[in-house]
Structures are given as structure tokens and as C-alpha cells.
Write an enzyme that holds these catalytic residues in place. Structure first.
Site, mmCIF file in Angstrom:
data_model
loop_
_atom_site.group_PDB
_atom_site.id
_atom_site.type_symbol
_atom_site.label_atom_id
_atom_site.label_comp_id
_atom_site.label_asym_id
_atom_site.label_seq_id
_atom_site.Cartn_x
_atom_site.Cartn_y
_atom_site.Cartn_z
ATOM 1 N N ASP A 174 0.799 -1.232 0.000
ATOM 2 C CA ASP A 174 0.000 0.000 0.000
ATOM 3 C C ASP A 174 0.834 1.287 0.000
ATOM 4 O O ASP A 174 1.736 1.452 0.827
ATOM 5 C CB ASP A 174 -0.885 0.059 1.247
ATOM 6 C CG ASP A 174 -1.778 -1.145 1.420
ATOM 7 O OD1 ASP A 174 -1.606 -2.137 0.692
ATOM 8 O OD2 ASP A 174 -2.658 -1.096 2.288
ATOM 9 N N GLN A 188 3.953 0.659 2.384
ATOM 10 C CA GLN A 188 4.169 -0.553 3.154
ATOM 11 C C GLN A 188 5.398 -1.266 2.599
ATOM 12 O O GLN A 188 5.555 -1.409 1.381
ATOM 13 C CB GLN A 188 2.948 -1.465 3.060
ATOM 14 C CG GLN A 188 1.733 -0.943 3.809
ATOM 15 C CD GLN A 188 1.899 -1.087 5.313
ATOM 16 O OE1 GLN A 188 1.744 -2.169 5.862
ATOM 17 N NE2 GLN A 188 2.225 0.005 5.978
#
Length: 484
Positions: free
Chosen positions: A27, A43
Site C-alpha cells: 500500500d 508498506q
């Protein structure tokens, strides 16, 4: 048999899609333009593919959305409130709040903890903590501060509460969180704050009909006076348009004249997917200094039914190119690659219908105008983009092309144009192991990973087309990754 240039992991690196130096990326987080610099957190698990590799936030910066510098893992799951991951979140700019009188930056994110024991980690055994970090320059991060714990959420919530998105509106700070209730229905929590630190529950956003069991990555988008809720509903595989995928990403319009913060009930029937391709999830938006609303998504899925990458790679996944959002007259949102990418274009070349061209590398920007029913653009004789049935189809041409090493199990995706009108324009970005397709003025978008076996990129065009142009694209990431 040894690998050719095109079947080596280095050849699949991207030249203008942000990807990790090593390890796993998912993400996008904390998107912003801060003190003139674009920041993309994401992420990140640099130790991937080691089992249980820690996942936190990676960080990349750019001044032009084309050339990036990667700063490694900058938020690690190193406190008792995030032992199983520093999960997704956002960034907000605080004008004039830094010690030097300039702007400061706040990062909000979710800490994930799974308690030891026999728990389902849905109704018990999981802690979802919302944390905040402040920084004056975007790099030297201050201490982590806990803002909310499980007891701060409504009693009807399960333990799945995550992914804060924060904005300022009407003299207050607002936060939305993705959530799952005890009846396995997805929804959004709304919180209000005077200072962005102490938060009070304000309400919920739901749909009239149940729409998935969990809503991840919520985002509030405002375009031309109209607000939208962007989110990722999970549990969607039985929907006829979902292509069997559990995890989807799209948006719902907020009723005309209403604010998302007022916690309206939304109409699930108005849901529109951001992207109809094989690999897209967890988009996030931000507004830059020029006032553009820009979206970046993850070219991956949490649990795809196909391979994410061929064996032997030491990195996995990339982000989409930054996409500028616009509001069409009918309220639909259109997407277009940021024009900054055109700086990577080489000399323009023409492609005639019935003809083909070859490029030395798998990096290209292809623009077709005046396409007709039956127009087909084919890459390497493998990946087809076809205008048919009043829409666009993206497909791998044969069964072998869907195996890991090319399409990774991907097969076919289609999307119809709105209102039954014919698609007349097509743009395809090719970048190592990433392909993005934009059609119908940006109403139709596809993102997919592919891992070509050919050394050169072959581009063939069949069917009617008034004009087809293409450019070989430069490698904007060459300095980032030390590539020649």
C-alpha cells in the site's frame, strides 16, 4: 539454460513505476507534497521473502514525480503497539508549525498486534492502535504517539479497525478509519478533533445494503465541490463484476451538497472500480501545490489467485504511476498519467495499422486516437489490448502466457464504456514488468504486471485507427537503482 536479458530479474525492474530496491512493497501511504518535495511512503518489508519478515513504512521522494530517491525502511514495527506490523495511514501538512517557521508534517498510521493464544483475531486477540509521528523536514521523525486503542472504537466494532485518513475541513480535523463490525459488515468510522491529536467519535458511513465484510484504505476525495468515499471492500468475490476477486478498490459519490464527515448513508449500487485490471488495490490520493488531486495505487492484491512474481526475484510489486483525477460532467472520476512522465519520451514514432515496431527495451508510451471496434494493440505477441463490444479488453493471448514468468496466471479482463458509447482513444504505458492502460478519456483503466520473455518490445497494431504514435521511454529510475 541460462536466463536471457528479458528473463532476468533486473530486466523486469521499472523505469518510471516506483518499486522497492529489495523486498516486498504494498500500500502507498503518507502521500503529500511537502516543502516542495513529493513524498511517497509505502508498506515495506525489505527482508522479504523471509518468513514473518517485519513490515513497516518505506519512504521515497521526488521533485518531479519521475525521478525518485528511496530512503529505505523509515517506520519499523519496534514498539509494543505494532509488533505485527506498522500498517497503512496518511500524511497531513501543518502550515507554519515547524521550529523554523516552515511547514511541519504529521504521519498517522495503524499499529497491528496479534495477541498470543487461540484467537480468531477478528472478534478477539487483536489490538488495532492508531499512532502519530511528527517531523519538521519529512526525514527526521519524532517519537510515536498513541492516539486511539480498541476501547476508543464503538462496541459494535470487531478488532479490525485500520488505515486512518485525516484532513482539515470547517475549522476541525477529521479522521476516517476502515472497519469491520461484529456482524461481518464493512463500514467507515468518522472521528473529529480540534487539534489532530485528541479525537472524539463522530459517526459512521455505511451503505444501505451490505457491501463486503471489511472496508480497508478509506479516503475522502473532493473534486469540483463534490465529495467521494474511496475504499477497498473485502468479501466481494461473488459480485458479478468482481472477476472472482475477494478484494476490490473503488469509490462512491457522497450525495450532492453533503459532506463525508456528516456520515451519510451511501448507495452501494453507485460503486465504481478505480481499475479493471489484474493488479490494483489500496489507492490513496493527495492534493499537490498546483491543486491537482493525484492518485497512486498498489499494483498488487492482498491474496491474488495468481502469482505475484516469478521465482528467484529479490523484490516484489510496484506502485502505479501517479494519476491526475478529474470530475466528468456526469460525476464520474477520470484518471490520466501525470504529464511529468512525458519528460521521459524519446523521439516520436508513427505506427501504421497492420504494422509493427520494435523497441530495444520494454519501456514505451503508446497513444492511439480514433480507434474503432476491433482495434487491437499487441505487445510481444502475448498481451492484447482490444477495443470490442463497446469497451476494452486486456488479455494474455494464450494459456502459456498466463503462467508465472509472463502473466503469472492472469487471463482476461474487460470493461465497457459508460452509456454504450464507443471507445475512441487508448493510451498504454509499458514499463519493464508493469503495464497501465487508459481509455475512453480515462474512464476505463487497467493495471497489470507482466514479465516478458523477449529481449525487445514488439508493438503491433491491427484494425482501424486514425493515428497511432509511440515513444520509447527513458529510465527515470536508473540513478535510483544504479542501473545502466
Amino acid at each position: 539454460m541460462g536466463m536471457t536479458k528479458a528473463t532476468s530479474p533486473s530486466s523486469w525492474r521499472c523505469g518510471f513505476h516506483l518499486m522497492p530496491p529489495v523486498g516486498w512493497l504494498n500500500d502507498p501511504n503518507g502521500l503529500c507534497q511537502f516543502r516542495g518535495v513529493y513524498h511517497v511512503f509505502h508498506q515495506y518489508s525489505p527482508a522479504w521473502p523471509e518468513p514473518n519478515a517485519p513490515r513497516g513504512w518505506g519512504h521515497a521522494t521526488s521533485r518531479d514525480l519521475v525521478h525518485w530517491e528511496h530512503h529505505g525502511m523509515v517506520i519499523a514495527p519496534d514498539t509494543d503497539d505494532e509488533t505485527h506490523g506498522s500498517y497503512s495511514g496518511c500524511a497531513v501538512v501543518l502550515p507554519g508549525a515547524a521550529a523554523d517557521g516552515g511547514d511541519a508534517l504529521r504521519l498517522y498510521y495503524t499499529g497491528n498486534v496479534k495477541e498470543p493464544g487461540d484467537y480468531d483475531c477478528i472478534r478477539s486477540g487483536r489490538r488495532a492502535t492508531q499512532l502519530m509521528i511528527e517531523t519538521d523536514d519529512g526525514f527526521a521523525l519524532g517519537p510515536k504517539r498513541v492516539l486511539m486503542r480498541n476501547g476508543d472504537y464503538p462496541i459494535t466494532c470487531s478488532c479490525h479497525v485500520r488505515d486512518p485518513k485525516v484532513w482539515r475541513e470547517g475549522g476541525a480535523w477529521w479522521m476516517i478509519l476502515g472497519a469491520r463490525d461484529l456482524f461481518d459488515r464493512g463500514f467507515v468510522l468518522v472521528y473529529r478533533s480540534d487539534d489532530g491529536v485528541a479525537w472524539a467519535f463522530h459517526g459512521q458511513v455505511r451503505t444501505r445494503d451490505d457491501f463486503g465484510y471489511m472496508w480497508e484504505c478509506p479516503d475522502r476525495i473532493a473534486l469540483d465541490g463534490r465529495e467521494y468515499l474511496s475504499f477497498c471492500p473485502q468479501g466481494m468475490e461473488e459480485r458479478p463484476w468482481a472477476c472472482g476477486l475477494r478484494d476490490q478498490a473503488g469509490y462512491l459519490p457522497v450525495p450532492e451538497g453533503a459532506r463525508l464527515a456528516d456520515a451519510p448513508v451511501l448507495d452501494a449500487a453507485a460503486f465504481r472500480r478505480w481499475d479493471a485490471g489484474f493488479d490494483f488495490y489500496a489507492p490513496q490520493t493527495f492534493t499537490d501545490d498546483a491543486g491537482r488531486t493525484i492518485l497512486i495505487g498498489w499494483m498488487g492484491l492482498p491474496e491474488p489467485p495468481y502469482a505475484s512474481a516469478p521465482a528467484g526475484m529479490d523484490w516484489c510489486h510496484c506502485l502505479t504511476v501517479p494519476r491526475v483525477l478529474s470530475r466528468a460532467a456526469d460525476g464520474a472520476i477520470t484518471q490520466a498519467p501525470v504529464p511529468e512522465l512525458e519528460a521521459l519520451r524519446g523521439p516520436e514514432r508513427e505506427l501504421e495499422p497492420g504494422g509493427a515496431l520494435k523497441l530495444a527495451d520494454h519501456r514505451a508510451d503508446i497513444v492511439l486516437a480514433g480507434v474503432g471496434e476491433g482495434t487491437v494493440l499487441t505487445l510481444d505477441g502475448v498481451l492484447e489490448v482490444r477495443c470490442e463490444n463497446g469497451g476494452v479488453t486486456l488479455s494474455f493471448a494464450d494459456a502459456a502466457a498466463g503462467e508465472a514468468g509472463v502473466g503469472g496466471g492472469r487471463a482476461r479482463r474487460s470493461c465497457a464504456a459508460d452509456g454504450g458509447r464507443a471507445v475512441r482513444d487508448l493510451r498504454v504505458l509499458v514499463d519493464g514488468s508493469a503495464v497501465e492502460v487508459f481509455a475512453d478519456g480515462g474512464r476505463i483503466v487497467f493495471a497489470t504486471r507482466w514479465f516478458p520473455r523477449a529481449d525487445e518490445l514488439t508493438i503491433a497494431l491491427a484494425g482501424a485507427c486514425e493515428r497511432a504514435r509511440l515513444w520509447a521511454m527513458g529510465d527515470g529510475m536508473a540513478a535510483t537503482w544504479g542501473a545502466a
